[in-house]
Design a protein around this motif. Structure first.
Motif, PDB file in Angstrom:
ATOM      1  N   PRO A  59       0.611  -1.222  -0.220  1.00 51.92           N
ATOM      2  CA  PRO A  59       0.044   0.110  -0.073  1.00 51.92           C
ATOM      3  C   PRO A  59       0.726   1.243  -0.067  1.00 51.92           C
ATOM      4  CG  PRO A  59      -0.950  -1.582   1.346  1.00 51.92           C
ATOM      5  CD  PRO A  59       0.194  -2.343   1.270  1.00 51.92           C
ATOM      6  N   LEU A  60       2.120   1.101   0.099  1.00 52.80           N
ATOM      7  CA  LEU A  60       3.036   2.405   0.393  1.00 52.80           C
ATOM      8  C   LEU A  60       3.964   2.531  -0.684  1.00 52.80           C
ATOM      9  CD1 LEU A  60       3.417   2.950   4.241  1.00 52.80           C
ATOM     10  CD2 LEU A  60       1.816   4.025   2.559  1.00 52.80           C
ATOM     11  N   ARG A  61       3.675   1.760  -1.684  1.00 53.25           N
ATOM     12  CA  ARG A  61       4.765   1.531  -2.709  1.00 53.25           C
ATOM     13  C   ARG A  61       5.003   2.884  -3.520  1.00 53.25           C
ATOM     14  NH1 ARG A  61       6.862  -3.119  -5.608  1.00 53.25           N
ATOM     15  NH2 ARG A  61       6.635  -1.650  -7.562  1.00 53.25           N
ATOM     16  N   SER A  62       5.998   3.298  -4.094  1.00 52.78           N
ATOM     17  CA  SER A  62       6.265   4.647  -4.650  1.00 52.78           C
ATOM     18  C   SER A  62       5.207   5.217  -5.429  1.00 52.78           C
ATOM     19  CB  SER A  62       7.396   4.642  -5.357  1.00 52.78           C
ATOM     20  OG  SER A  62       7.663   3.733  -6.404  1.00 52.78           O
ATOM     21  N   GLU A  63       4.342   4.301  -6.271  1.00 57.86           N
ATOM     22  CA  GLU A  63       3.375   4.773  -7.455  1.00 57.86           C
ATOM     23  C   GLU A  63       2.400   5.450  -6.308  1.00 57.86           C
ATOM     24  OE1 GLU A  63       2.955   0.217  -7.576  1.00 57.86           O
ATOM     25  OE2 GLU A  63       4.442   1.435  -7.046  1.00 57.86           O
ATOM     26  N   PHE A  64       2.324   5.296  -5.282  1.00 61.27           N
ATOM     27  CA  PHE A  64       1.010   5.989  -4.557  1.00 61.27           C
ATOM     28  C   PHE A  64       1.343   7.392  -3.959  1.00 61.27           C
ATOM     29  CE2 PHE A  64       0.229   1.345  -4.003  1.00 61.27           C
ATOM     30  CZ  PHE A  64      -0.391   1.029  -5.299  1.00 61.27           C
ATOM     31  N   SER A  65       2.537   8.002  -4.417  1.00 61.78           N
ATOM     32  CA  SER A  65       2.815   9.311  -4.035  1.00 61.78           C
ATOM     33  C   SER A  65       3.724   9.744  -2.902  1.00 61.78           C
ATOM     34  CB  SER A  65       1.659  10.232  -4.065  1.00 61.78           C
ATOM     35  OG  SER A  65       0.783   9.870  -5.499  1.00 61.78           O
ATOM     36  N   LEU A  66       3.877   8.659  -2.054  1.00 65.23           N
ATOM     37  CA  LEU A  66       4.353   8.983  -0.633  1.00 65.23           C
ATOM     38  C   LEU A  66       6.032   9.161  -0.868  1.00 65.23           C
ATOM     39  CD1 LEU A  66       2.186   7.643   2.259  1.00 65.23           C
ATOM     40  CD2 LEU A  66       2.380   9.610   0.867  1.00 65.23           C
ATOM     41  N   ASP A  67       6.441   8.715  -2.034  1.00 69.26           N
ATOM     42  CA  ASP A  67       8.062   8.929  -2.361  1.00 69.26           C
ATOM     43  C   ASP A  67       8.575  10.309  -2.379  1.00 69.26           C
ATOM     44  OD1 ASP A  67       6.784   9.092  -4.529  1.00 69.26           O
ATOM     45  OD2 ASP A  67       8.300   8.021  -5.805  1.00 69.26           O
ATOM     46  N   ARG A  68       7.563  11.236  -2.550  1.00 63.28           N
ATOM     47  CA  ARG A  68       7.950  12.645  -2.851  1.00 63.28           C
ATOM     48  C   ARG A  68       8.757  12.901  -1.728  1.00 63.28           C
ATOM     49  NH1 ARG A  68       3.057  16.705  -3.447  1.00 63.28           N
ATOM     50  NH2 ARG A  68       2.393  14.994  -5.143  1.00 63.28           N
ATOM     51  N   GLY A  69      10.064  13.516  -2.196  1.00 65.85           N
ATOM     52  CA  GLY A  69      10.954  14.045  -1.491  1.00 65.85           C
ATOM     53  C   GLY A  69      12.006  13.111  -0.881  1.00 65.85           C
TER      54      GLY A  69
END
Length: 544
Positions: free
Chosen positions: A126-136
């Motif tokens: 659920p927290l893979r990069s395609e779900f936007s939380l990799d920002r920064g």
């Protein structure tokens, strides 16, 4: 000496010193614990919890007795932790959804702009990069294996031991002299519960507690590898777990204390030792608090507040926690849930149902067994008025609206023609559908065991009880898809079942992905691509 900030649904960050007399930390470790109830840790009163390392962290810093998550589901909850904003601001309301709002600045972005070396280590899909939380994040480690669950579905996760080993290696190899921020996500207490030995044997009658004890053990080994005087550590859970309370076995459907009350601890330079804050705090306060402790300028756009005044000034103004879950609406066609907590007053409302809000006095009824129809005092009355004004007439989140051009293509293919709006008429209250949910979970286990006839019988029984339940057709489709391995004609029945779900709720991304799989198996590539486009237009990815 390593000091740690521990808490559920919390972000950890560390930066240069401000104008305080005490030295400020230069680096930060943020650890988020998935699906971890506050009352299952020793420092929150659990006897024989076997959480000595988390308990020690609590003793070294500040423990927040009453921390609340913004949403009891992994992706939206973490987005609130990492941005300090509520879900309606950051835009993520469900797992599998992409598109973090540009209005939300992540903690990693904020720290990176101020010279921090940033990295994240993710334990589950659920927290893979395609779900936007990799920002920064300069480094975002989400290389996950796949494994089968008890329902036969592919599920990506890795153990606390594996994730923490990667994080420790990065921590020891980072640029010398440069401040660092590491976010570590641990997923082990999430279902299905399967702790390794010796925890499986020690907790043979409580595998969930065994997962938490194992996680604590792994965390202790990691903390030994990152000891330093200038490190601030924060540990927080994204949400809790129902464990059968109020009929909810897992989470995401209801807003009871079991899933929304989370642990949060902070320890490190500038944090007093052995203090408990009894005032209410929110996970949107995690990032602002950490930024404050680091002596940095405030996190842009944050809606939460630093919790530091709560231990420095006993008379600080009280806070109100906002609660929500759109998961029942987006996945099942049930009403979404909203809630507010202020002091010991708590109000929750299935705002698209025909049922009145429920009011609880947590001081006299901590298990929420006696809902009141009328507010007992003026404070609760104002809280009820606020909840109604904020939620009445709310629409399905904009990120889940089907693109008009995609909708036209799908209607041409016969999928959405004649569909009724998912919001027409009162929707079921999620609480009333918990027995149906358990029945559907039984169906999924039967399908995984290839007991197709029994699964079909259970679905027939459920349909007689709740003929409007979207999950029945969704699972009929899954049943027929499983049967198609021996009987290709079952694909036609599977497509029909998934289409019925979509006709009743065009925003059901899970059904669109399932339909895409079926149409591809039938050789109907145009229809399969149209279904994929629909799911992507809803902002949802799929694990295939």
């Amino acid at each position: 000496m390593l000091r740690i900030a521990f808490g559920i649904l919390v972000l950890g960050l560390v930066a240069g010193c401000g104008d305080r007399a005490e030295p400020a930390p230069t680096s930060l470790v943020l650890i988020t614990l998935d699906t971890t109830r506050a009352d299952r840790l020793g420092c929150y009163g659990r006897i024989r919890a076997m959480t000595p390392h988390l308990d020690e962290l609590a003793a070294r810093g500040v423990r927040f007795a009453r921390a609340y998550t913004a949403a009891p589901i992994t992706l939206p909850a973490h987005a609130s932790i990492l941005t300090g904003t509520w879900p309606n601001t950051h835009g993520l309301r469900d797992n599998g959804q992409s598109g973090l709002s540009d209005r939300a600045t992540t903690l990693a972005t904020h720290l990176g702009r101020q010279g921090y070396e940033t990295a994240a280590f993710i334990a589950a899909y659920p927290l893979r990069s395609e779900f936007s939380l990799d920002r920064g994040f300069a480094h975002y480690d989400d290389d996950l294996p796949k494994r089968a669950t008890s329902t036969g579905e592919a599920y990506s996760e890795r153990s606390a031991t594996d994730v923490l080993a990667l994080a420790a290696d990065w921590w020891e190899e980072r640029t010398p002299g440069k401040p660092a921020f590491a976010w570590i996500h641990l997923f082990d207490p999430h279902s299905p519960y399967a702790p390794p030995e010796p925890f499986a044997t020690s907790f043979r009658n409580d595998a969930y507690q065994g997962e938490i004890a194992y996680l604590d053990h792994a965390l202790g080994q990691f903390l030994d590898r990152v000891k330093a005087d200038d490190v601030l550590v924060s540990v927080v859970a994204d949400h809790g777990e129902g464990l059968g309370e109020h009929g909810e076995e897992t989470h995401a459907f209801l807003l009871h204390e079991a899933t929304v009350h989370v642990p949060w601890l902070i320890a490190g330079p500038g944090v007093p030792e052995g203090q408990t804050v009894d005032e209410l705090v929110r996970t949107v306060d995690v990032a602002p608090t950490l930024v404050d402790l680091l002596g940095l300028r405030p996190l842009p756009g944050a809606e939460g507040e630093s919790a530091r005044p709560l231990w420095e000034h006993p008379n600080a103004p009280p806070r109100t926690a906002r609660l929500e879950t759109w998961f029942p609406r987006l996945r099942r066609g049930w009403s979404e849930m909203h809630g507010l907590v202020h002091g010991t007053d708590k109000i929750v409302w299935a705002s698209s149902s025909d049922q009145a809000p429920e009011i609880f006095d947590l001081s006299s009824d901590p298990e929420e067994l006696r809902a009141m129809a009328e507010p007992p005092d003026s404070i609760a009355a104002r809280l009820l008025e606020r909840l109604k004004s904020e939620t009445t007439g709310t629409a399905i989140p904009a990120s889940s609206a089907l693109d008009p051009e995609v909708a036209r293509q799908l209607e041409r293919l016969g999928y959405t023609g004649g569909a009724r709006a998912a919001s027409s008429g009162p929707l079921p209250h999620p609480r009333d559908r918990m027995p149906i949910l358990q029945g559907l979970a039984d169906v999924q286990r039967l399908i995984a065991q290839r007991k197709f006839t029994v699964a079909g019988t259970v679905l027939d029984r459920l349909e007689r009880v709740a003929p409007d339940e979207l999950g029945i057709d969704l699972n009929r489709g899954r049943l027929e898809l499983a049967r198609a391995q021996q009987d290709p004609s079952a694909l036609t029945r599977a497509a029909a079942a998934f289409t019925r779900v979509i006709q009743r709720n065009p925003q059901h991304a899970q059904a669109w992905w399932a339909l895409a799989d079926v149409e591809a198996a039938r050789g109907h590539e145009e229809a399969a691509q149209a279904a994929r486009d629909a799911a992507r237009a809803l902002g949802h990815a799929s694990e295939h």
